[in-house]
Scaffold this active site. Structure first.
Site, PDB file in Angstrom:
ATOM      1  CG  HIS A 272      70.334 -29.646   0.052  1.00  0.00           C
ATOM      2  ND1 HIS A 272      70.475 -29.566   1.397  1.00  0.00           N
ATOM      3  CD2 HIS A 272      70.055 -28.369  -0.364  1.00  0.00           C
ATOM      4  CE1 HIS A 272      70.283 -28.318   1.801  1.00  0.00           C
ATOM      5  NE2 HIS A 272      70.028 -27.565   0.743  1.00  0.00           N
ATOM      6  CG  HIS A 311      76.376 -32.119   7.556  1.00  0.00           C
ATOM      7  ND1 HIS A 311      76.911 -30.868   7.496  1.00  0.00           N
ATOM      8  CD2 HIS A 311      75.054 -31.998   7.298  1.00  0.00           C
ATOM      9  CE1 HIS A 311      75.945 -30.015   7.224  1.00  0.00           C
ATOM     10  NE2 HIS A 311      74.816 -30.664   7.102  1.00  0.00           N
ATOM     11  CG  ASP A 367      67.983 -35.440   5.497  1.00  0.00           C
ATOM     12  OD1 ASP A 367      66.919 -34.897   5.818  1.00  0.00           O
ATOM     13  OD2 ASP A 367      68.837 -34.916   4.770  1.00  0.00           O
TER      14      ASP A 367
HETATM   15  N1  CMC Z   1      78.379 -43.045   2.914  1.00  0.00           N
HETATM   16  C1  CMC Z   1      79.583 -43.563   2.609  1.00  0.00           C
HETATM   17  N2  CMC Z   1      80.691 -42.842   2.422  1.00  0.00           N
HETATM   18  C2  CMC Z   1      80.574 -41.515   2.535  1.00  0.00           C
HETATM   19  C3  CMC Z   1      79.355 -40.883   2.856  1.00  0.00           C
HETATM   20  C4  CMC Z   1      78.235 -41.701   3.062  1.00  0.00           C
HETATM   21  N3  CMC Z   1      77.036 -41.178   3.368  1.00  0.00           N
HETATM   22  N4  CMC Z   1      79.535 -39.544   2.915  1.00  0.00           N
HETATM   23  C5  CMC Z   1      80.819 -39.330   2.628  1.00  0.00           C
HETATM   24  N5  CMC Z   1      81.454 -40.523   2.393  1.00  0.00           N
HETATM   25  C6  CMC Z   1      82.873 -40.730   2.127  1.00  0.00           C
HETATM   26  C7  CMC Z   1      83.218 -40.346   0.693  1.00  0.00           C
HETATM   27  O1  CMC Z   1      83.098 -41.450  -0.185  1.00  0.00           O
HETATM   28  C8  CMC Z   1      84.644 -39.883   0.862  1.00  0.00           C
HETATM   29  O2  CMC Z   1      85.466 -41.023   1.012  1.00  0.00           O
HETATM   30  P1  CMC Z   1      86.941 -41.027   0.370  1.00  0.00           P
HETATM   31  O3  CMC Z   1      87.687 -39.967   1.112  1.00  0.00           O
HETATM   32  O4  CMC Z   1      87.416 -42.404   0.587  1.00  0.00           O
HETATM   33  O5  CMC Z   1      86.749 -40.693  -1.088  1.00  0.00           O
HETATM   34  C9  CMC Z   1      84.628 -39.168   2.219  1.00  0.00           C
HETATM   35  O6  CMC Z   1      83.579 -39.805   2.964  1.00  0.00           O
HETATM   36  C10 CMC Z   1      84.364 -37.675   2.134  1.00  0.00           C
HETATM   37  O7  CMC Z   1      83.157 -37.499   1.389  1.00  0.00           O
HETATM   38  P2  CMC Z   1      82.810 -36.202   0.567  1.00  0.00           P
HETATM   39  O8  CMC Z   1      81.828 -36.554  -0.499  1.00  0.00           O
HETATM   40  O9  CMC Z   1      84.084 -35.518   0.166  1.00  0.00           O
HETATM   41  O10 CMC Z   1      82.131 -35.313   1.672  1.00  0.00           O
HETATM   42  P3  CMC Z   1      81.261 -34.031   1.400  1.00  0.00           P
HETATM   43  O11 CMC Z   1      81.479 -33.125   2.553  1.00  0.00           O
HETATM   44  O12 CMC Z   1      81.502 -33.475   0.038  1.00  0.00           O
HETATM   45  O13 CMC Z   1      79.765 -34.599   1.384  1.00  0.00           O
HETATM   46  C11 CMC Z   1      77.584 -35.177   1.972  1.00  0.00           C
HETATM   47  C12 CMC Z   1      78.815 -34.367   2.357  1.00  0.00           C
HETATM   48  C13 CMC Z   1      76.431 -34.856   2.943  1.00  0.00           C
HETATM   49  C14 CMC Z   1      77.118 -34.761   0.556  1.00  0.00           C
HETATM   50  C15 CMC Z   1      77.935 -36.688   2.005  1.00  0.00           C
HETATM   51  O14 CMC Z   1      78.355 -37.069   3.290  1.00  0.00           O
HETATM   52  C16 CMC Z   1      76.793 -37.562   1.519  1.00  0.00           C
HETATM   53  O15 CMC Z   1      76.649 -37.774   0.305  1.00  0.00           O
HETATM   54  N6  CMC Z   1      75.929 -38.086   2.452  1.00  0.00           N
HETATM   55  C17 CMC Z   1      74.801 -38.880   2.078  1.00  0.00           C
HETATM   56  C18 CMC Z   1      73.681 -37.956   1.636  1.00  0.00           C
HETATM   57  C19 CMC Z   1      73.030 -37.265   2.819  1.00  0.00           C
HETATM   58  O16 CMC Z   1      72.718 -37.881   3.822  1.00  0.00           O
HETATM   59  N7  CMC Z   1      72.781 -35.945   2.652  1.00  0.00           N
HETATM   60  C20 CMC Z   1      72.101 -35.152   3.661  1.00  0.00           C
HETATM   61  C21 CMC Z   1      72.983 -34.100   4.240  1.00  0.00           C
HETATM   62  S1  CMC Z   1      72.274 -33.356   5.701  1.00  0.00           S
HETATM   63  C22 CMC Z   1      70.888 -32.512   5.158  1.00  0.00           C
HETATM   64  C23 CMC Z   1      71.225 -31.284   4.430  1.00  0.00           C
HETATM   65  O17 CMC Z   1      71.788 -30.352   5.028  1.00  0.00           O
HETATM   66  O18 CMC Z   1      70.902 -31.237   3.246  1.00  0.00           O
END
Ligand code: CMC
Length: 447
Positions: A272, A311, A367
């Site tokens: 986050h 996201h 971010d």
């Molecule tokens: N790098 C590589 N792969 C990713 C990433 C990433 N940053 N984000 C998602 N994926 C992949 C994930 O491994 C999964 O792949 P598969 O379907 O093969 O298993 C797929 O994309 C879907 O990911 P998810 O974890 O189910 O997606 P989510 O909606 O639960 O997660 C997130 C959203 C923001 C937590 C995630 O994209 C992430 O961890 N990003 C990096 C951390 C980040 O930048 N966070 C800041 C968010 S914006 C500021 C805020 O609002 O806090």
């Protein structure tokens, strides 16, 4: 196209019993409680929805912020984020989020005066600060001191008294930069700087952060404006993890300081508000543009994530990231180019063309570039989530106020699917014979 004659209901047939149910649909949503009537027998509890991480569950009705993740739209109270970033100020945007409308100049002047009036913290709070370890993470300090404010303002418990609520809102927006700057000064051993209410909200924060022996700190107007816009971009984001934490903890009717301390704690996490800090650490680890392809390969092989990408809601682009990228270049004009920028630009370029990221709809989020700006402005890495918290405070307060006034809300209390052991009888310790899987668990605990 929806048929105008059609009924706004969902017809569900339970194949376990053959029974059919008509469930009302309102705003594209069914009430999960309407599933409870679906039972296989009289003593059945009824059908539950299972939704870890709330991927498809609305927890409230809200008038604060609108997001269309597929189209990359973000609006506060109906106003597009691009217009607010271009034309508003953070304090005006805070007014908009909390009160629902933009102020006229008289109201804005009164609001600004009221927030300034609350920038000082009780002198005893410095003792709290001093109690933290010399190198404590400023975000950990912020979580603790925002919570501690509730002990200074017991009147904050009167959450259904409108005037009391308004007072805590003003106090929290006013004091958050003071606590944030104090948490930094403590962690580097500098004396605390009192607020300077001649300066703007962002300018005063910069003064409390960076003022040394000069009589008056004068912020660079471009950096002051950039920080103000960054605060606007972070001011709200509907039901994200920290806003949900504020609402959930607030639903127990605790005071807003305790609820916002929960919001700060949620924001501390690397998925986050901690992501901007993680982006810089990632860029530093990558080290040079030549190492970018190898890093992308390792992410695709599952060795960590590309921080600042992806996201839960935006599956097209994050509109805040576009604005921030532009601000980054304005700031670098003053501060000089951040050496990590080239690595970031190369990462973005490769990732936006790579099938792995394209197929998963992973784009730069808020971010990705904000950390580079903060670093160029002289903020240490561990202050990044704290900066996010200052910006997010009016959003948390708008969400909290709405939650307190929402007559449909109850204490947040999700259900679970129990997967543990069935009933078993307690045995005296001398009669217990651990089985192999218990042994393994004990081994794991020892590790
Ligand atoms: N790098 C590589 N792969 C990713 C990433 C990433 N940053 N984000 C998602 N994926 C992949 C994930 O491994 C999964 O792949 P598969 O379907 O093969 O298993 C797929 O994309 C879907 O990911 P998810 O974890 O189910 O997606 P989510 O909606 O639960 O997660 C997130 C959203 C923001 C937590 C995630 O994209 C992430 O961890 N990003 C990096 C951390 C980040 O930048 N966070 C800041 C968010 S914006 C500021 C805020 O609002 O806090």
């Amino acid at each position: 196209m929806a048929d105008p004659e059609a009924k706004n209901t969902l017809t569900v047939t339970d194949n376990r019993t053959g029974k059919t149910y008509d469930i009302p649909v309102e705003s594209g949503t069914i009430r999960t409680m309407d599933l409870r009537q679906i039972k296989v027998s009289e003593d059945d509890f009824g059908l539950l929805g299972y939704d870890p991480g709330y991927l498809n569950t609305a927890s409230c009705k809200s008038r604060v912020t609108y997001i269309d993740g597929d189209k990359g739209i973000l609006r506060y109270r109906g106003y597009p984020i691009e217009q607010l970033a271009e034309q508003s100020t953070f304090l005006e945007t805070a007014y908009l989020l909390i009160k629902g409308e933009l102020p006229d100049s008289e109201r804005l002047a009164a609001w600004t005066h009221n927030i300034r009036h609350h920038t000082m913290v009780h002198a005893n709070l410095t003792k709290f600060m001093d109690g933290f370890r010399y190198d404590g993470h400023p975000m950990g300090i912020l979580v603790g001191t925002v919570g501690a404010l509730s002990t200074f303002y017991p009147d904050a418990k009167n959450i259904f008294d409108e005037e009391m609520r308004k007072l805590q809102v003003r106090r929290l927006i006013g004091k958050m930069p003071t606590l944030a700057a104090m948490s930094f000064r403590h962690s580097v051993g500098f004396p605390y700087v009192l607020p300077d209410n001649d300066l703007s909200y962002a300018g005063n924060f910069l003064s409390m952060m960076f003022k040394m022996t000069e009589l008056k700190y004068r912020p660079d107007p471009i950096l002051e404006k950039a920080l103000d816009v960054l605060f606007i971009l972070h001011a709200d984001h509907e039901q994200n993890c920290s806003a949900s934490a504020v609402r959930s903890v607030g639903s127990s009717r605790v005071d807003p300081y305790s609820a916002l301390a929960a919001g700060c704690a949620a924001l501390y996490g690397p998925l986050h508000g901690g992501a901007n800090e993680a982006v810089i650490r990632m860029l530093e680890r990558i080290g040079s543009v030549q190492n970018v392809p190898g890093f992308i390969k390792s992410v695709k092989e599952g060795e960590g994530r590309l921080m600042g990408f992806g996201h839960r809601v935006y599956k097209n682009y994050d509109p805040r990231a576009k604005i921030i990228k532009k601000i980054a270049f304005d700031v670098f004009e003053i501060t000089g180019r951040n050496s990590l920028l080239d690595i970031a630009l190369e990462l973005e370029k490769i990732a936006l063309e790579d099938d792995y990221f394209v197929d998963r709809k992973l784009y730069p989020n808020v971010d990705f570039y904000s950390g580079l700006i903060y670093q160029a402005m002289g903020f240490p890495l561990d202050m990044f989530p704290v900066l996010f918290a200052i910006g997010r405070t009016p959003g948390w307060l708008a969400q909290w106020t709405e939650h307190m006034l929402d007559e449909e809300q109850k204490i947040a209390r999700p259900r679970q699917i129990y997967t543990g052991a069935g009933k078993r009888d307690y045995q005296p310790i001398s009669e217990r014979t651990p089985n192999a899987s218990d042994e393994r668990k004990i081994g794991m605990c020892r590790l």
